[in-house]
Scaffold this active site. Sequence first.
Site, PDB file in Angstrom:
ATOM      1  N   LYS A   1      29.241  27.869  40.674  1.00  0.00           N
ATOM      2  CA  LYS A   1      30.137  28.835  40.038  1.00  0.00           C
ATOM      3  C   LYS A   1      31.103  28.139  39.078  1.00  0.00           C
ATOM      4  CE  LYS A   1      32.042  31.001  43.625  1.00  0.00           C
ATOM      5  NZ  LYS A   1      32.771  32.037  44.400  1.00  0.00           N
TER       6      LYS A   1
ATOM      7  N   LYS B   1      33.353  25.989  40.090  1.00  0.00           N
ATOM      8  CA  LYS B   1      34.645  25.881  40.785  1.00  0.00           C
ATOM      9  C   LYS B   1      34.639  24.650  41.685  1.00  0.00           C
ATOM     10  CE  LYS B   1      36.576  30.487  41.341  1.00  0.00           C
ATOM     11  NZ  LYS B   1      37.181  31.402  42.323  1.00  0.00           N
TER      12      LYS B   1
HETATM   13  N1  C2G Z   1      41.695  38.457  44.369  1.00  0.00           N
HETATM   14  C1  C2G Z   1      42.659  39.464  44.209  1.00  0.00           C
HETATM   15  N2  C2G Z   1      43.852  39.154  43.653  1.00  0.00           N
HETATM   16  C2  C2G Z   1      44.130  37.875  43.276  1.00  0.00           C
HETATM   17  C3  C2G Z   1      43.171  36.855  43.444  1.00  0.00           C
HETATM   18  C4  C2G Z   1      41.940  37.170  44.015  1.00  0.00           C
HETATM   19  O1  C2G Z   1      42.419  40.635  44.563  1.00  0.00           O
HETATM   20  N3  C2G Z   1      45.351  37.617  42.715  1.00  0.00           N
HETATM   21  C5  C2G Z   1      40.400  38.829  44.956  1.00  0.00           C
HETATM   22  C6  C2G Z   1      39.219  38.586  44.008  1.00  0.00           C
HETATM   23  O2  C2G Z   1      39.056  39.681  43.124  1.00  0.00           O
HETATM   24  C7  C2G Z   1      38.057  38.455  44.991  1.00  0.00           C
HETATM   25  C8  C2G Z   1      38.723  37.813  46.232  1.00  0.00           C
HETATM   26  O3  C2G Z   1      40.150  38.022  46.081  1.00  0.00           O
HETATM   27  O4  C2G Z   1      37.551  39.752  45.350  1.00  0.00           O
HETATM   28  C9  C2G Z   1      38.438  36.333  46.346  1.00  0.00           C
HETATM   29  O5  C2G Z   1      38.834  35.721  45.132  1.00  0.00           O
HETATM   30  P1  C2G Z   1      38.165  34.284  44.768  1.00  0.00           P
HETATM   31  O6  C2G Z   1      38.284  33.394  45.932  1.00  0.00           O
HETATM   32  O7  C2G Z   1      38.688  33.877  43.424  1.00  0.00           O
HETATM   33  O8  C2G Z   1      36.626  34.717  44.651  1.00  0.00           O
HETATM   34  P2  C2G Z   1      35.630  34.556  43.414  1.00  0.00           P
HETATM   35  O9  C2G Z   1      35.688  33.173  42.903  1.00  0.00           O
HETATM   36  O10 C2G Z   1      35.894  35.694  42.512  1.00  0.00           O
HETATM   37  O11 C2G Z   1      34.208  34.654  44.155  1.00  0.00           O
HETATM   38  O12 C2G Z   1      29.755  36.209  44.590  1.00  0.00           O
HETATM   39  C10 C2G Z   1      31.067  36.527  44.233  1.00  0.00           C
HETATM   40  C11 C2G Z   1      31.977  35.327  44.244  1.00  0.00           C
HETATM   41  O13 C2G Z   1      31.798  34.517  45.394  1.00  0.00           O
HETATM   42  C12 C2G Z   1      33.434  35.799  44.168  1.00  0.00           C
END
Ligand code: C2G
Length: 138
Positions: free
Chosen positions: A44, A46
């Site tokens: 991803k 990351k």
């Molecule tokens: N999130 C949120 N508000 C934030 C940060 C994150 O609502 N300020 C939500 C994101 O939208 C996501 C969840 O928290 O639904 C987890 O965020 P991340 O760990 O950044 O996940 P991501 O990298 O988007 O991975 O297959 C899908 C991916 O694995 C999603």
Amino acid sequence: MKRILTYGTYDLLHYGHIRLLKRAKAMGDYLVVAISTDEFNALKGKKAYHNYETRKEMLEAVRYVDLVIPETDWEQKIDDVKTYAIDTVVMGSDWTDDPRFECLRDYCEVVYLDRTQGISTTQIKKELNLPQEELFES
Ligand code: C2G
């Protein structure tokens, strides 16, 4: 028993994550969280501060979470929905209309919840002044 599923990296767990998990759980009775393995994170673009085991341990301590499973690739979601008898997949609004979630509508409901403004793992890392190489993230 309404079963909810969500996906994420959940690194440096913060209140934006917690608010998402709280709202997702409120939509049903059982919440499954699939967290990205370190290897999948690399796919991803990351690099998590905490490794998979630590991120899993922290999520399992959150009162809204009932089960934590690994997310190892983009292709597993339909199988996850079937395996865990999921009624609704919930994601934050940064994923709205993403085909990788829209394709699940043939199998379950898909709901996008507003992201929490003003907080992100990237912002935390920057404000903590982590060395540049630690900031490797899309
Ligand atoms: N999130 C949120 N508000 C934030 C940060 C994150 O609502 N300020 C939500 C994101 O939208 C996501 C969840 O928290 O639904 C987890 O965020 P991340 O760990 O950044 O996940 P991501 O990298 O988007 O991975 O297959 C899908 C991916 O694995 C999603």
